[in-house]
Design an enzyme around this catalytic site. Structure first.
Site, mmCIF file in Angstrom:
data_model
loop_
_atom_site.group_PDB
_atom_site.id
_atom_site.type_symbol
_atom_site.label_atom_id
_atom_site.label_comp_id
_atom_site.label_asym_id
_atom_site.label_seq_id
_atom_site.Cartn_x
_atom_site.Cartn_y
_atom_site.Cartn_z
ATOM 1 N N ASP A 263 37.019 21.970 24.852
ATOM 2 C CA ASP A 263 37.293 22.611 26.131
ATOM 3 C C ASP A 263 36.420 23.856 26.293
ATOM 4 O O ASP A 263 36.042 24.500 25.306
ATOM 5 C CB ASP A 263 38.765 22.995 26.173
ATOM 6 C CG ASP A 263 39.253 23.472 27.517
ATOM 7 O OD1 ASP A 263 39.856 22.682 28.253
ATOM 8 O OD2 ASP A 263 39.036 24.663 27.833
ATOM 9 N N ASP B 163 35.967 21.118 31.282
ATOM 10 C CA ASP B 163 35.662 22.275 32.122
ATOM 11 C C ASP B 163 34.397 23.008 31.687
ATOM 12 O O ASP B 163 34.045 24.033 32.276
ATOM 13 C CB ASP B 163 36.845 23.244 32.210
ATOM 14 C CG ASP B 163 37.541 23.475 30.889
ATOM 15 O OD1 ASP B 163 37.075 22.948 29.861
ATOM 16 O OD2 ASP B 163 38.561 24.175 30.874
ATOM 17 N N HIS C 271 37.271 26.685 27.169
ATOM 18 C CA HIS C 271 38.000 27.894 26.778
ATOM 19 C C HIS C 271 38.516 27.765 25.340
ATOM 20 O O HIS C 271 38.950 26.680 24.922
ATOM 21 C CB HIS C 271 39.184 28.126 27.718
ATOM 22 C CG HIS C 271 38.790 28.160 29.160
ATOM 23 N ND1 HIS C 271 38.827 27.034 29.960
ATOM 24 C CD2 HIS C 271 38.319 29.170 29.932
ATOM 25 C CE1 HIS C 271 38.410 27.357 31.179
ATOM 26 N NE2 HIS C 271 38.095 28.638 31.184
ATOM 27 N N HIS D 118 46.355 26.518 24.939
ATOM 28 C CA HIS D 118 46.577 27.966 25.011
ATOM 29 C C HIS D 118 48.007 28.358 24.659
ATOM 30 O O HIS D 118 48.299 29.558 24.569
ATOM 31 C CB HIS D 118 46.241 28.490 26.405
ATOM 32 C CG HIS D 118 44.809 28.341 26.783
ATOM 33 N ND1 HIS D 118 43.773 28.820 26.004
ATOM 34 C CD2 HIS D 118 44.218 27.760 27.869
ATOM 35 C CE1 HIS D 118 42.621 28.535 26.588
ATOM 36 N NE2 HIS D 118 42.860 27.890 27.714
#
Length: 344
Positions: free
Chosen positions: A194, A283, A196, A158
């Protein structure tokens, strides 16, 4: 497999995070790395080595100079103004053209994308050690006929060229890609699995064709980081066609995930990279407090096996995964699935 790991991450431990309208304990804690390390060692996957000191000159290939100066100095600046506690923004720059900020809280809002990512006295040290692990993994890949894993904490995908958020401060995957290019790779692919969207990685390489970025993630309609990760984001300029997003709807299971993954692997195969970096977040696992996807532990083994079919030199770089009861087992299952597929 070689695993690169630095214990310097342990001192980066936020006192809390502001999440969904309330202060709460941090999801991103040192125990995450401890559980993964224990799994790697229990499975006897190979040696664990420490990284050498980070070449800070490489950081400027990925991040802007004023952002790096901010990360290195902001906590001391914060303490001088607010006392000895974690640094959090409470105001945010919203895209206006303004003068550079001087107060610590304003500088935080200039670079932060959320209030979930506390900066502590040891954040800079931990982020550099995490980045060093990723870079060293890339270096080892060029010399070894085996995969390499960077057990990175804090995570990185991120972090943008001049922004932090989602628990990420330096973009480990982007730094590893740059190191591979420096070492002679002509093309590198980053596959982000991931839960996200890897918004920072996408931003850094969006106008480039020497690094292809591919991400499978929960749709940004319902999932952090909210504003990026849609399928129509395909790159720009020289990078047009070299960015691929495959967002998944809430409650997507392994069948939906593998359908998206097969298309992503075909896309990467046609690109023909010299190396692939797998941004390894687990995740997407069912029960993860940040996830809306539904992958079980055996599903991660299946995903690892699918990715192994590329038969491309591979670096695994740890990203997310916040269910402490599952994180070690899920990472271990993924790696075992990958290795088993490569042996057949």
């Amino acid at each position: 497999m070689i695993t690169v790991y630095s214990p310097a991450h342990k001192d980066h431990w936020g006192q809390g995070e502001f999440f969904a309208g309330r202060m709460m304990d941090c999801y991103e804690v040192p125990e995450r790395a401890a559980r993964i390390l224990a799994s790697v060692q229990a499975l006897n996957l190979g040696p664990v080595v420490a990284p050498p000191s980070l070449d800070h000159a490489l950081l400027s290939k990925v991040h802007d100079a004023d952002y790096l100066e901010f990360l290195e100095t902001i906590h001391a600046h914060w303490v001088s103004e607010n006392g000895d506690c974690d640094a959090f923004p409470y105001v945010f720059l919203s895209g206006r053209s303004v003068r550079p900020a001087t107060a610590a809280v304003a500088r935080l809002g200039q670079f932060a994308t959320d209030a979930c990512s506390p900066i502590t006295a040891q954040t800079w040290t931990a982020a550099c050690a995490s980045a060093a692990s990723a870079v060293h993994a890339a270096e080892l890949l060029r010399a070894a006929d085996e995969p390499v894993m960077a057990l990175c904490r804090p995570p990185g995908h991120h972090a943008g060229r001049r922004s932090y958020g989602g628990y990420c401060f330096l973009n480990n995957g982007a730094l590893a890609a740059e190191r591979l290019l420096q070492a002679g790779a002509g093309r590198v692919a980053i596959l982000d699995i991931d839960n996200h969207h890897g918004n920072g990685t996408q931003e850094i390489f969006y106008e480039r064709s020497d690094v292809m970025t591919v991400s499978i993630h929960g749709t940004p309609d319902i999932q952090f980081p909210w504003f990026t990760g849609y399928s129509d984001e395909t790159g720009a300029g020289k990078g047009e066609g070299f960015n691929l997003n495959r967002p998944l709807q809430a409650n997507s299971d392994l069948a939906a995930y593998e359908h998206a993954l097969i298309g992503c692997l075909d896309h990467i195969g046609r690109y023909g990279p010299d190396a692939i970096i797998v941004a390894l977040g687990v995740d997407a696992g069912e029960g993860d407090p940040t996830s809306q996807l539904r992958i079980d532990t055996s599903g991660f083994a299946a995903i690892g096996a699918r990715i192994a079919s590329l038969a491309i030199p591979t670096v695994f770089i740890m990203e997310g995964g916040y269910n402490l009861d599952r994180i070690g087992g899920d990472v271990g299952a993924f790696l075992q699935g990958w290795h088993a597929a490569r042996r057949t």
